[in-house]
Scaffold this active site. Sequence first.
Site, PDB file in Angstrom:
ATOM      1  CE  LYS A  68      30.391  42.823  50.180  1.00  0.00           C
ATOM      2  NZ  LYS A  68      29.627  43.401  49.025  1.00  0.00           N
ATOM      3  CG  HIS A 131      23.073  36.082  49.957  1.00  0.00           C
ATOM      4  ND1 HIS A 131      24.259  35.876  49.285  1.00  0.00           N
ATOM      5  CD2 HIS A 131      22.780  37.405  49.773  1.00  0.00           C
ATOM      6  CE1 HIS A 131      24.642  37.020  48.729  1.00  0.00           C
ATOM      7  NE2 HIS A 131      23.762  37.952  49.003  1.00  0.00           N
TER       8      HIS A 131
HETATM    9  P1  A3P Z   1      36.472  43.236  48.660  1.00  0.00           P
HETATM   10  O1  A3P Z   1      35.555  44.041  49.502  1.00  0.00           O
HETATM   11  O2  A3P Z   1      37.422  42.415  49.468  1.00  0.00           O
HETATM   12  O3  A3P Z   1      37.161  44.026  47.618  1.00  0.00           O
HETATM   13  P2  A3P Z   1      29.942  40.004  46.824  1.00  0.00           P
HETATM   14  O4  A3P Z   1      29.915  40.177  45.341  1.00  0.00           O
HETATM   15  O5  A3P Z   1      29.616  38.618  47.273  1.00  0.00           O
HETATM   16  O6  A3P Z   1      29.202  41.056  47.518  1.00  0.00           O
HETATM   17  O7  A3P Z   1      31.494  40.139  47.240  1.00  0.00           O
HETATM   18  C1  A3P Z   1      32.121  41.377  47.141  1.00  0.00           C
HETATM   19  C2  A3P Z   1      33.615  41.175  47.079  1.00  0.00           C
HETATM   20  O8  A3P Z   1      33.989  40.667  45.796  1.00  0.00           O
HETATM   21  C3  A3P Z   1      34.348  42.498  47.237  1.00  0.00           C
HETATM   22  O9  A3P Z   1      35.569  42.162  47.879  1.00  0.00           O
HETATM   23  C4  A3P Z   1      34.544  42.917  45.795  1.00  0.00           C
HETATM   24  O10 A3P Z   1      35.553  43.868  45.598  1.00  0.00           O
HETATM   25  C5  A3P Z   1      34.893  41.574  45.162  1.00  0.00           C
HETATM   26  N1  A3P Z   1      34.659  41.559  43.722  1.00  0.00           N
HETATM   27  C6  A3P Z   1      33.698  42.180  43.014  1.00  0.00           C
HETATM   28  N2  A3P Z   1      33.827  41.949  41.707  1.00  0.00           N
HETATM   29  C7  A3P Z   1      34.904  41.136  41.571  1.00  0.00           C
HETATM   30  C8  A3P Z   1      35.562  40.565  40.434  1.00  0.00           C
HETATM   31  N3  A3P Z   1      35.117  40.775  39.206  1.00  0.00           N
HETATM   32  N4  A3P Z   1      36.636  39.799  40.664  1.00  0.00           N
HETATM   33  C9  A3P Z   1      37.093  39.571  41.924  1.00  0.00           C
HETATM   34  N5  A3P Z   1      36.534  40.095  43.024  1.00  0.00           N
HETATM   35  C10 A3P Z   1      35.435  40.874  42.853  1.00  0.00           C
END
Ligand code: A3P
Length: 323
Positions: A68, A131
Site C-alpha cells: 500500500k 514485499h
Molecule cells: P490509496 O488507498 O491511499 O488511494 P499499492 O499499489 O502499494 O497497493 O498502493 C496502493 C495505493 O496507491 C492506493 O492508495 C492507490 O490508490 C494508490 N495508487 C494506485 N495507483 C496509483 C497511481 N497511478 N498514482 C498514485 N497513486 C496510486
Amino acid sequence: EDEDYRKTIENYEEIVKTLPKGKGWMTDHLVHYKGFWLTPFGALKGLMLIREHFKAKPGDIFLTTFPKSGTTWLKALIFATVNRTRYDFSTHPLLKNCPHDCFPFLDAYINENQPISNLDTLPSPRLFATHIPYPLLPTSMIYSGSCFVYICRNPKDVLVSKWVFMNKLRPKELPPLSLEEAFELFCEGISHYGPYWEHVLGFWKASLEYPDKILFLRYEEMKKEPLVYLKRLAEFFGQPFSPEEESEGVIHEIIRLCSFENLSSLEVNKTKVKRFNNQLVIENRDFFRKGKVGDWQNHLTSEMIERLDQITEEKLHGTGLTF
Ligand code: A3P
C-alpha cells in the site's frame, strides 16, 4: 529441480508449524518469522523458495515495497520507462493490462509451480516486484549486480489504504475489520511484511550504504514532483532520458500514462481481476482508491494520530528518516 523444490516445501511445512501466530487482516493468520509478520502460504513459502532457488542476474530490476505504499504506480512507471523505445503510447500494454500483469511479483512466479528455469527466458531487464523485507532478502540477490527501487509512504496513509483494501478482500461472510482493530494490529507491527517501520528502515539504511544499488523514493515527493523523480529513476537504471526524448515529451507521456487518473479510468482497471493464485483474486479497481497524500486526516482520530506519530518518531529517531 522437482526434488529440490520438494525439500524446500517440506522444510517450510516443518518450520511453519513452529512459528508464533498473529491475527490476520483477512482470513488467515500471520506468522512471525525472523522479526517479520508473513502470510504462511503466500509469503513465507514464497520467501523460502526464493531464498533457495532464485538466482538474480546483473541488470535485474527489483521493485521492493511495503504493501500500500505505491507498488502499482511504480510498477507502471518502471515498466513504461525501461520499455519506452519498445512501445508506442497509443497502443501501450498498460492501456490494456493492469500494471500487475506487466510487472509481476517474484513470489508469484515461484508459487505457481512453474519451473524456475523459465525465469531465464524473460526479456531483459527482468522486472520483479516483492514485499520481502531487506533483512530477509537472500544476500546473493543483494550482491548480484541487480538494482533495487524502494518506495515508502507515510505510515498513516499506508494504514488507511491498507484498512480499506483489506476490507474489500475480506470474505463477505465476515464482519468488516474495524479501524480500531486495524490500528492496533498495525501499531503492534502485525501486518503483512510488518512491522512497517522495520521494513522501511531496512531499505533506508541499505540505500545509504549502497546508494548506487538501492534507490529510495517517497510517495509524497513523487506526487509533488513526478518529473524530477522519473528522471532520477531513468538515470538510476542507466537509461537517462536524452535531450530529444525530453523535447519530444516522452517523460510527460509516461507520467500521464501512469497517473492515477489515467490508469484508474481504463476499462481493464475498472472491470477485470488479477489472479495472484487460487486463493487470491483481486479486482483491479481495488488497486486504485484515491491516490492522494494525507487521506488519513479523513479517518484517524487525534488519539490515533498522536500514538502513530509517537511510534514513528521513536522508531526512526537518529536514522535521518522523517515523515
Ligand atoms: P490509496 O488507498 O491511499 O488511494 P499499492 O499499489 O502499494 O497497493 O498502493 C496502493 C495505493 O496507491 C492506493 O492508495 C492507490 O490508490 C494508490 N495508487 C494506485 N495507483 C496509483 C497511481 N497511478 N498514482 C498514485 N497513486 C496510486
